[in-house]
Design an enzyme around this catalytic site. Sequence first.
Site, mmCIF file in Angstrom:
data_model
loop_
_atom_site.group_PDB
_atom_site.id
_atom_site.type_symbol
_atom_site.label_atom_id
_atom_site.label_comp_id
_atom_site.label_asym_id
_atom_site.label_seq_id
_atom_site.Cartn_x
_atom_site.Cartn_y
_atom_site.Cartn_z
ATOM 1 N N LYS A 57 -10.785 -1.382 7.519
ATOM 2 C CA LYS A 57 -9.531 -1.079 8.199
ATOM 3 C C LYS A 57 -9.865 -0.488 9.574
ATOM 4 O O LYS A 57 -10.485 0.573 9.665
ATOM 5 C CB LYS A 57 -8.729 -0.079 7.360
ATOM 6 C CG LYS A 57 -7.543 0.561 8.057
ATOM 7 C CD LYS A 57 -6.923 1.591 7.116
ATOM 8 C CE LYS A 57 -5.890 2.447 7.824
ATOM 9 N NZ LYS A 57 -5.256 3.415 6.886
ATOM 10 N N THR A 110 -4.261 6.217 2.197
ATOM 11 C CA THR A 110 -4.573 7.598 2.555
ATOM 12 C C THR A 110 -5.344 8.271 1.418
ATOM 13 O O THR A 110 -5.090 9.414 1.055
ATOM 14 C CB THR A 110 -3.308 8.409 2.920
ATOM 15 O OG1 THR A 110 -2.409 7.582 3.673
ATOM 16 C CG2 THR A 110 -3.666 9.604 3.785
ATOM 17 N N GLU A 164 0.848 -1.199 0.000
ATOM 18 C CA GLU A 164 0.000 0.000 0.000
ATOM 19 C C GLU A 164 0.880 1.244 0.000
ATOM 20 O O GLU A 164 1.560 1.538 0.976
ATOM 21 C CB GLU A 164 -0.904 0.001 1.231
ATOM 22 C CG GLU A 164 -1.725 1.265 1.411
ATOM 23 C CD GLU A 164 -2.370 1.362 2.784
ATOM 24 O OE1 GLU A 164 -2.590 2.498 3.243
ATOM 25 O OE2 GLU A 164 -2.641 0.306 3.404
#
Length: 220
Positions: free
Chosen positions: A132, A72, A43
């Site tokens: 998440k 993000t 990621e």
Amino acid sequence: MPTGNVLDRLLQGGVVAVVRADEGSKLVDVAKALADGGVTGIEVTFTVPRAHRVLEAVADSLGDTVELGAGTVLDAETARISILSGAEFIVSPAVSLGVIEMAKRYGKAVFPGALTPTEVLTAWQAGADAVKIFPSDLTGPSYLKALAGPFPQIRMMPTGGVNLDTAEAFLAAGACALGVGSALVDAKTVASGDFKVLTDRARKYRAIVDEYRTKHGSSA
């Protein structure tokens, strides 16, 4: 690559490396080092300058040998840029319905960030492939286990506070995979260019996941 294939591979691998850096020139080498250690879920966060170019470079260099994601991601526009740059999954620190919708429009896996029970359920109902749980360094494995009680059907990936000492506890609490940031990829090691350190760390995380699943007869 279809969402199911990427999601299956991420869950089977059990570790998603959260890669942050002040600049992106070494991140292809970072991704290679992680993949050599068995961590193929990569990621790249959009706190990295020109993150979309890093995504393109990793995708061009490693192709289907890794599951490449963007992290993000705060809005639908960034999600679309990520996908067009090669991201196969999208991660956000919060529940953005626009991000989830954009990922689904392009057939990509999406992991929105949530903390409270309401946020977790909202993310799942909106189409999250896994939620998440962030920031897990504030809540720990016991909180993840508490969430798994009423939500056994929801895949949850803790991020924050996951390290070699806590990884097994998070798995025991019900984590479908582990999001590991600076405990795996830290700025000092990236700057030094000692990528063997990253490979060795990646092997340790994969070993914890593999040993736990073998011992408990479970898999993602």
